[in-house]
Every structure is written in C-alpha cells, then in structure tokens.
Design a protein around this motif. Structure first.
Motif, PDB file in Angstrom:
ATOM      1  N   ALA A 137      -6.179  19.332  42.040  1.00 39.25           N
ATOM      2  CA  ALA A 137      -6.376  18.819  43.401  1.00 39.25           C
ATOM      3  C   ALA A 137      -7.844  18.701  43.794  1.00 39.25           C
ATOM      4  O   ALA A 137      -8.209  17.832  44.592  1.00 39.25           O
ATOM      5  CB  ALA A 137      -5.634  19.702  44.409  1.00 39.25           C
ATOM      6  N   ILE A 138      -8.709  19.567  43.260  1.00 42.02           N
ATOM      7  CA  ILE A 138     -10.140  19.497  43.599  1.00 42.02           C
ATOM      8  C   ILE A 138     -10.982  19.142  42.372  1.00 42.02           C
ATOM      9  O   ILE A 138     -12.190  19.346  42.366  1.00 42.02           O
ATOM     10  CB  ILE A 138     -10.631  20.819  44.238  1.00 42.02           C
ATOM     11  CG1 ILE A 138     -10.369  22.013  43.309  1.00 42.02           C
ATOM     12  CG2 ILE A 138      -9.991  21.031  45.604  1.00 42.02           C
ATOM     13  CD1 ILE A 138     -10.979  23.322  43.803  1.00 42.02           C
ATOM     14  N   GLY A 139     -10.316  18.605  41.359  1.00 39.82           N
ATOM     15  CA  GLY A 139     -11.053  18.168  40.182  1.00 39.82           C
ATOM     16  C   GLY A 139     -11.027  19.184  39.053  1.00 39.82           C
ATOM     17  O   GLY A 139     -10.468  20.278  39.173  1.00 39.82           O
ATOM     18  N   GLU A 140     -11.653  18.820  37.958  1.00 38.23           N
ATOM     19  CA  GLU A 140     -11.676  19.674  36.774  1.00 38.23           C
ATOM     20  C   GLU A 140     -12.489  20.940  37.016  1.00 38.23           C
ATOM     21  O   GLU A 140     -13.528  20.917  37.670  1.00 38.23           O
ATOM     22  CB  GLU A 140     -12.266  18.898  35.588  1.00 38.23           C
ATOM     23  CG  GLU A 140     -12.206  19.645  34.270  1.00 38.23           C
ATOM     24  CD  GLU A 140     -10.794  19.908  33.786  1.00 38.23           C
ATOM     25  OE1 GLU A 140     -10.282  21.008  34.059  1.00 38.23           O
ATOM     26  OE2 GLU A 140     -10.212  19.010  33.144  1.00 38.23           O
ATOM     27  N   ARG A 141     -11.991  22.048  36.542  1.00 38.63           N
ATOM     28  CA  ARG A 141     -12.714  23.310  36.511  1.00 38.63           C
ATOM     29  C   ARG A 141     -12.550  23.897  35.115  1.00 38.63           C
ATOM     30  O   ARG A 141     -11.455  23.852  34.556  1.00 38.63           O
ATOM     31  CB  ARG A 141     -12.187  24.300  37.562  1.00 38.63           C
ATOM     32  CG  ARG A 141     -12.326  23.835  39.018  1.00 38.63           C
ATOM     33  CD  ARG A 141     -13.769  23.796  39.453  1.00 38.63           C
ATOM     34  NE  ARG A 141     -13.926  23.551  40.873  1.00 38.63           N
ATOM     35  CZ  ARG A 141     -13.936  22.353  41.452  1.00 38.63           C
ATOM     36  NH1 ARG A 141     -13.770  21.263  40.705  1.00 38.63           N
ATOM     37  NH2 ARG A 141     -14.107  22.215  42.753  1.00 38.63           N
ATOM     38  N   SER A 142     -13.603  24.437  34.561  1.00 39.06           N
ATOM     39  CA  SER A 142     -13.564  24.955  33.205  1.00 39.06           C
ATOM     40  C   SER A 142     -13.827  26.460  33.201  1.00 39.06           C
ATOM     41  O   SER A 142     -14.891  26.908  33.638  1.00 39.06           O
ATOM     42  CB  SER A 142     -14.602  24.243  32.333  1.00 39.06           C
ATOM     43  OG  SER A 142     -14.614  24.763  31.021  1.00 39.06           O
TER      44      SER A 142
END
Length: 345
Positions: free
Chosen positions: A51-56
């Motif tokens: 929902a808020i974009g890619e996170r790694s």
C-alpha cells in the motif's frame, strides 16, 4: 546490552519473516525501548501488500509498550527501567507541519508515521524512539501493558475519528466498520455525548461487541439496507455525524448518503487500495450540501497518550475487550497472517 536482536520484518512486498539485526543506535534526543507487548495492526498487512510501496527488510510494527533501556544525553523526563508506551505516530515537533498544528503530518504527508514506514518498527526485541521526551509516556501502575498498548493507535485513532465528526450533544452518530478503530470511535461518540450511536458491520460478533461497549443500535448491512435503516432511525433527516472506519468505497459512500445537510463525515479508515475515492454527487448536494469531510492520522505525543491512559485508569473504557488472541514473539508470523485473513474471528 546485546549488539544484535531478533526482528520481524517485511522482506519485500508479500513476504515477511524473522532476521537478526543490529540494536538501533541511540542519538542524543532518542531512547531505546525493550519491547514487552505489541499489537498487530491491519495497517501492517496493508504495508506488506504494498500500500505504501516497496520496503526491503523493514522491521514491522507500530503499536508497542516496553521498558526504557537507554536514553540519549538530552533526554530529561525518562530513565532506564521506566515502563512506557509510545504512540504509533512520533513527530519531531520542530518542522513546519508540526508547528502549524499538524504533527501527524510531520515534515511531509504521513510523515509522523515513522515506525515501519520510514524507519524500523517495534516488532523487535528493541526499538528506537525519536524525540523521546515528547513521544514517550509513563504507564500508570494500575494500567496493564495490554491495555496501554491499545492507546498507541486503536484508541487514539478511533477517538480522533469521533472528535473529527463534531459529535453533537444529544445528537446522532453512526460508525461504519466495527473493527478495533470503529469500536473505539463508537465509544468516543458516546463519551462525547451523542444521544444515538449506531454501528454498521456485517460480522455478528463485532456487532455484539459494539453493543457491549454501549452503542444503541447495530445494523448488519448484509441483511438490511443500512442507509435506509439509518434514515428511518433519524426520522428521514440523516445523522449529525458519520465515521468511516473501514477504508473502502462502499462505507465511505454510505457515510455521505446518510449524513444530513450541515453534518460531518469523519474518515478514520485506511484506504489501502485503488487510485481514487469517489463522492456520491447528489448526496453531496452536487458539492453544495454543506457536509464537511475530515480526515485524520492517529494523533501522537505524550499529552495525547496521557489522556488516553486516563480514560483506562478511571474506567471510561476497557480496550482489552478487543483482544482475541495472545502470541509469543516467536509466533509472530502466525499472528501476522491471522490478522491478514481474519481467521478465527
């Protein structure tokens, strides 16, 4: 103190798991907290879904209480060993938006929301809190860790949903969505003086819980036309205040459709999907019905948290009725996916 710690992370969109991470660095104004209790939130699920974009390899979690392990040299109000709670939103209180009175939007839109958004969150053995004197709050002895944990988001968000709805003393209010935020919004509407509190959902045990929390009428929208029933209950006039606590198109439309001219619609739901939210044109008076739509991001800060704790301490609300399951930290992945699927109620 250990140099590394166990953390539950979002590896990438759609994938979670555990990893070993360094214990966070302190800094002069911050604090390191040893986590004792935490809550899984549907917002964590939205994040993992993208929902808020890619996170790694981002540590998840934004609702936690714990024990102060270390404080920075500039921190004066807290010390190691203190039992504390920290809100999901941790503003800097220095930037332009904070000084304008919108600390939840610290620095940029949604910027007060740092945990598991712009920095590692609290699903770890230790986590870092910025601006510790402003963002930490001592927990009264009479309040359990479990109860205090609900102040971090569910209570603060739900009650702000009611505050933003401009509850009329003796007036009418409806809450769409009887999840934890919706339950607290309904409690907030009652505490603020609404004479009629209606809760709309489709899950029977949630509606029963709303009744246990003191709401006046519950409506199962799968069995009854909710807007039609609300209009009947208000003599065809509509409610003074409507609170959307789901984050979806249909309940948002229903909130606008059942609110009387001059009334208020408070959006407390997290709209985690889609590009646009549509407003029903005619119910909006083609733009001229004088219906106010207000949005919010959970208010944080020590003063807000102190007030939330006071409501628990003096028996105004028992948020632990919202608890359905308890898990050990090693069972974090199971807890996460149960929240995603809503398995076992």
């Amino acid at each position: 103190m250990a140099k590394t710690m166990k953390a539950f992370i979002m590896k990438k969109i759609g994938e979670v798991g555990f990893m070993e991470k360094p214990v966070p660095e302190l800094g002069p104004n911050g604090a390191i907290i040893k986590t004792t209790t935490a809550l899984v939130c549907t917002s964590d699920v939205h994040t993992v879904k993208g929902a808020i974009g890619e996170r790694s390899d981002m540590t998840l979690g934004h609702e936690a209480v714990g024990i102060v392990d270390q404080v920075g040299r500039a921190v004066t109000l807290f010390k190691p060993g203190d039992r504390i709670v920290v809100n999901a939103i941790t503003p800097c209180y220095k930037c332009h938006n904070c000084q304008r009175g919108f600390p939840s939007q610290c620095g940029e839109p949604l910027g007060g929301w740092k945990f598991a958004n712009t920095k590692d969150g609290s699903f770890a053995e230790y986590f870092h809190v910025n601006a510790a004197d402003a963002n930490l709050t001592h927990i009264p002895e009479s309040v359990s860790d479990e109860a205090a944990c609900y102040t971090t988001d569910m209570m603060s968000t739900g009650f702000k949903g009611a505050e933003n709805a401009d509850i009329v003393l003796g007036g009418s209010a409806v809450v769409f969505g009887a999840g934890p935020v919706g339950q607290m919004a309904a409690v907030g509407a009652r505490l603020l003086g609404a004479g009629l509190v209606i809760v709309v959902d489709r899950i029977s045990h949630r509606l029963k819980l709303a009744e246990a929390y003191g709401c006046d009428v519950t409506i199962n929208f799968e069995k009854t036309d909710a807007v039609e029933e609300i209009m009947k209950l208000t003599n065809g006039e509509g409610v003074d205040s409507a609170i959307e606590a789901v984050g979806a198109q249909t309940p948002f439309e229903m909130a606008i459709n059942c609110t009387r001219p001059g009334g208020s619609i408070s959006n407390a739901g997290y709209h985690g999907e889609g590009e646009h939210i549509n407003i029903p044109r005619l119910a909006w008076g083609v733009g001229m019905a004088e219906k106010t739509i207000r949005t919010l991001l959970c208010p944080g800060g020590s003063e807000r948290m102190t007030r939330m704790l006071k409501l628990i301490e003096n028996g105004r609300v028992d948020p632990t009725k919202l608890t359905s399951h308890h898990f050990k930290f090693d069972e974090m992945e199971k807890a996460f996916w149960m929240m995603a699927s809503k398995e076992d109620n």
